[in-house]
Write an enzyme that holds these catalytic residues in place. Sequence first.
Site, PDB file in Angstrom:
ATOM      1  N   TYR A  49     -43.168  87.625 -58.290  1.00 52.50           N
ATOM      2  CA  TYR A  49     -43.095  87.823 -56.849  1.00 52.50           C
ATOM      3  C   TYR A  49     -43.455  89.263 -56.524  1.00 52.50           C
ATOM      4  O   TYR A  49     -43.065  90.186 -57.242  1.00 52.50           O
ATOM      5  CB  TYR A  49     -41.694  87.503 -56.336  1.00 52.50           C
ATOM      6  CG  TYR A  49     -41.527  87.727 -54.845  1.00 52.50           C
ATOM      7  CD1 TYR A  49     -42.178  86.902 -53.929  1.00 52.50           C
ATOM      8  CD2 TYR A  49     -40.741  88.760 -54.354  1.00 52.50           C
ATOM      9  CE1 TYR A  49     -42.042  87.106 -52.569  1.00 52.50           C
ATOM     10  CE2 TYR A  49     -40.587  88.958 -52.997  1.00 52.50           C
ATOM     11  CZ  TYR A  49     -41.240  88.137 -52.099  1.00 52.50           C
ATOM     12  OH  TYR A  49     -41.112  88.336 -50.754  1.00 52.50           O
ATOM     13  N   ASP A  53     -39.391  99.656 -45.035  1.00 56.34           N
ATOM     14  CA  ASP A  53     -39.961  98.309 -44.853  1.00 56.34           C
ATOM     15  C   ASP A  53     -39.935  97.929 -43.368  1.00 56.34           C
ATOM     16  O   ASP A  53     -39.146  97.090 -42.931  1.00 56.34           O
ATOM     17  CB  ASP A  53     -39.149  97.308 -45.681  1.00 56.34           C
ATOM     18  CG  ASP A  53     -39.713  95.895 -45.615  1.00 56.34           C
ATOM     19  OD1 ASP A  53     -40.910  95.746 -45.331  1.00 56.34           O
ATOM     20  OD2 ASP A  53     -38.935  94.942 -45.850  1.00 56.34           O
ATOM     21  N   ASP A 108     -45.620  88.758 -50.518  1.00 57.94           N
ATOM     22  CA  ASP A 108     -45.079  88.914 -49.165  1.00 57.94           C
ATOM     23  C   ASP A 108     -46.187  89.463 -48.264  1.00 57.94           C
ATOM     24  O   ASP A 108     -46.676  90.577 -48.472  1.00 57.94           O
ATOM     25  CB  ASP A 108     -43.899  89.880 -49.244  1.00 57.94           C
ATOM     26  CG  ASP A 108     -43.232  90.149 -47.912  1.00 57.94           C
ATOM     27  OD1 ASP A 108     -43.709  89.661 -46.878  1.00 57.94           O
ATOM     28  OD2 ASP A 108     -42.222  90.875 -47.909  1.00 57.94           O
ATOM     29  N   ASP A 159     -45.802  89.774 -44.906  1.00 52.36           N
ATOM     30  CA  ASP A 159     -45.159  90.192 -43.655  1.00 52.36           C
ATOM     31  C   ASP A 159     -45.480  89.213 -42.521  1.00 52.36           C
ATOM     32  O   ASP A 159     -45.353  88.018 -42.683  1.00 52.36           O
ATOM     33  CB  ASP A 159     -45.560  91.627 -43.306  1.00 52.36           C
ATOM     34  CG  ASP A 159     -44.886  92.660 -44.209  1.00 52.36           C
ATOM     35  OD1 ASP A 159     -43.957  92.280 -44.950  1.00 52.36           O
ATOM     36  OD2 ASP A 159     -45.288  93.825 -44.178  1.00 52.36           O
ATOM     37  N   HIS A 168     -46.344  84.452 -48.309  1.00 47.11           N
ATOM     38  CA  HIS A 168     -45.495  83.974 -47.218  1.00 47.11           C
ATOM     39  C   HIS A 168     -45.683  84.839 -45.988  1.00 47.11           C
ATOM     40  O   HIS A 168     -45.890  86.050 -46.057  1.00 47.11           O
ATOM     41  CB  HIS A 168     -44.029  83.837 -47.624  1.00 47.11           C
ATOM     42  CG  HIS A 168     -43.288  85.089 -47.961  1.00 47.11           C
ATOM     43  ND1 HIS A 168     -42.889  86.007 -47.023  1.00 47.11           N
ATOM     44  CD2 HIS A 168     -42.832  85.555 -49.144  1.00 47.11           C
ATOM     45  CE1 HIS A 168     -42.224  86.990 -47.612  1.00 47.11           C
ATOM     46  NE2 HIS A 168     -42.180  86.753 -48.899  1.00 47.11           N
ATOM     47  N   GLU A 217     -43.982  85.515 -42.071  1.00 45.24           N
ATOM     48  CA  GLU A 217     -42.692  85.385 -41.409  1.00 45.24           C
ATOM     49  C   GLU A 217     -42.837  85.334 -39.894  1.00 45.24           C
ATOM     50  O   GLU A 217     -43.881  85.691 -39.343  1.00 45.24           O
ATOM     51  CB  GLU A 217     -41.781  86.543 -41.822  1.00 45.24           C
ATOM     52  CG  GLU A 217     -42.283  87.898 -41.407  1.00 45.24           C
ATOM     53  CD  GLU A 217     -41.651  89.014 -42.225  1.00 45.24           C
ATOM     54  OE1 GLU A 217     -41.051  89.916 -41.619  1.00 45.24           O
ATOM     55  OE2 GLU A 217     -41.765  88.985 -43.475  1.00 45.24           O
ATOM     56  N   CYS A 226     -36.851  94.869 -42.433  1.00 41.96           N
ATOM     57  CA  CYS A 226     -36.278  94.211 -43.601  1.00 41.96           C
ATOM     58  C   CYS A 226     -35.409  93.047 -43.142  1.00 41.96           C
ATOM     59  O   CYS A 226     -34.622  93.179 -42.195  1.00 41.96           O
ATOM     60  CB  CYS A 226     -35.451  95.203 -44.410  1.00 41.96           C
ATOM     61  SG  CYS A 226     -34.491  94.431 -45.742  1.00 41.96           S
ATOM     62  N   ARG A 264     -41.829  81.830 -43.696  1.00 37.21           N
ATOM     63  CA  ARG A 264     -40.479  82.414 -43.725  1.00 37.21           C
ATOM     64  C   ARG A 264     -39.935  82.485 -42.304  1.00 37.21           C
ATOM     65  O   ARG A 264     -40.640  82.918 -41.387  1.00 37.21           O
ATOM     66  CB  ARG A 264     -40.534  83.807 -44.340  1.00 37.21           C
ATOM     67  CG  ARG A 264     -39.270  84.636 -44.121  1.00 37.21           C
ATOM     68  CD  ARG A 264     -39.354  85.977 -44.800  1.00 37.21           C
ATOM     69  NE  ARG A 264     -38.616  86.988 -44.063  1.00 37.21           N
ATOM     70  CZ  ARG A 264     -38.467  88.248 -44.458  1.00 37.21           C
ATOM     71  NH1 ARG A 264     -39.008  88.642 -45.599  1.00 37.21           N
ATOM     72  NH2 ARG A 264     -37.794  89.114 -43.717  1.00 37.21           N
ATOM     73  N   GLU A 300     -34.604  83.282 -44.565  1.00 43.44           N
ATOM     74  CA  GLU A 300     -34.017  84.565 -44.900  1.00 43.44           C
ATOM     75  C   GLU A 300     -32.574  84.663 -44.429  1.00 43.44           C
ATOM     76  O   GLU A 300     -32.206  84.158 -43.365  1.00 43.44           O
ATOM     77  CB  GLU A 300     -34.851  85.683 -44.252  1.00 43.44           C
ATOM     78  CG  GLU A 300     -34.427  87.096 -44.604  1.00 43.44           C
ATOM     79  CD  GLU A 300     -34.603  87.426 -46.071  1.00 43.44           C
ATOM     80  OE1 GLU A 300     -33.894  86.820 -46.902  1.00 43.44           O
ATOM     81  OE2 GLU A 300     -35.428  88.291 -46.396  1.00 43.44           O
ATOM     82  N   ASN A 336     -33.790  83.479 -51.484  1.00 41.26           N
ATOM     83  CA  ASN A 336     -33.919  84.916 -51.734  1.00 41.26           C
ATOM     84  C   ASN A 336     -32.588  85.462 -52.225  1.00 41.26           C
ATOM     85  O   ASN A 336     -31.617  85.512 -51.482  1.00 41.26           O
ATOM     86  CB  ASN A 336     -34.332  85.639 -50.448  1.00 41.26           C
ATOM     87  CG  ASN A 336     -34.482  87.141 -50.658  1.00 41.26           C
ATOM     88  OD1 ASN A 336     -34.485  87.629 -51.781  1.00 41.26           O
ATOM     89  ND2 ASN A 336     -34.628  87.865 -49.561  1.00 41.26           N
TER      90      ASN A 336
END
Length: 306
Positions: free
Chosen positions: A50, A64, A91, A93, A118, A120, A128, A163, A193, A215
């Site tokens: 990952y 982040d 990731d 974002d 992924h 989101e 974050c 996500r 998440e 996660n």
Amino acid sequence: MSLFSSAVPDTEKRRALRAGLSSGTLQRWPGAFSPLVSKLIAEVGFEGVYVSGAVLSADLGLPDIGLTTLTEVAARGGAMARATDLPALIDADTGFGEPMSAARTVATLEDAGLAGCHLEDQVNPKRCGHLDGKDVVPVDDMLTRLAAAVSARRDPEFVICARTDARAIEGLDAAIDRAKAYADAGADLIFTEALRDLGEFERFRKAVDVPLLANMTEFGKSELLTADQLRDVGYNAVIYPVTTLRIAMGAVERGLREIDSTGTQSGLLDGMQHRSRLYELLHYADYNDFDSDLFTFTTTLEGVRR
């Protein structure tokens, strides 16, 4: 594994990721912060790698909060993906912009050799997922983002994961409704998440009939569950996104403070990876064999040097 890149073609890695998600075996994907860590993840025997956006931003000395660029993420993620024969999920974002940017993100990550990504449903700039103060876009906006990403996929094996960060903002029921809508829009995998505890993970699993990713990040809002617990409630994959970075940075800080206080690193040697172990992980001997096999020729041509 070849000397200079993965020996497994990108499409085969993507097929392996999809096969793992439907295998009934929990897919464990520790986060890597460098290609060397990717190699170690593979050697230990995990099912995938990952690549965390939080780790990439931290490694650049940034928080982040959506400051990294697609170019940075694709370059670093691609290097980690090529370092092993395992599939790598990255990731992405919010897709680095508007829906058209999300489409470009998928194409770029495919080209970089990632097995999946992924996206989101946070607003831009994102935060974050385990911090307070984040917000999510309306469902229709995320569906547009996903539709753009799915339309840009050229390799049908590339995995697109959706996500949702809605649990902490709109509640668990809303997060479940979003997950169902995202799956209907073409998401192959759902990542929810900041679920709180095993009961919430179990409730989500019972409500959503697509592969699910858990996660297990430290110091966040989720209870740290074991692989067996997640497997027993029917999850398909688990990530440990920042674990290796936190382990490494903890050791680095302790070591630097000891050198500062004692004037030497001699007391740290037992906790270090030995040079010989590093060379083993990097397959130094194979490179030496390659070099020797390639440059063993002789020539009688005057003036030609080896």
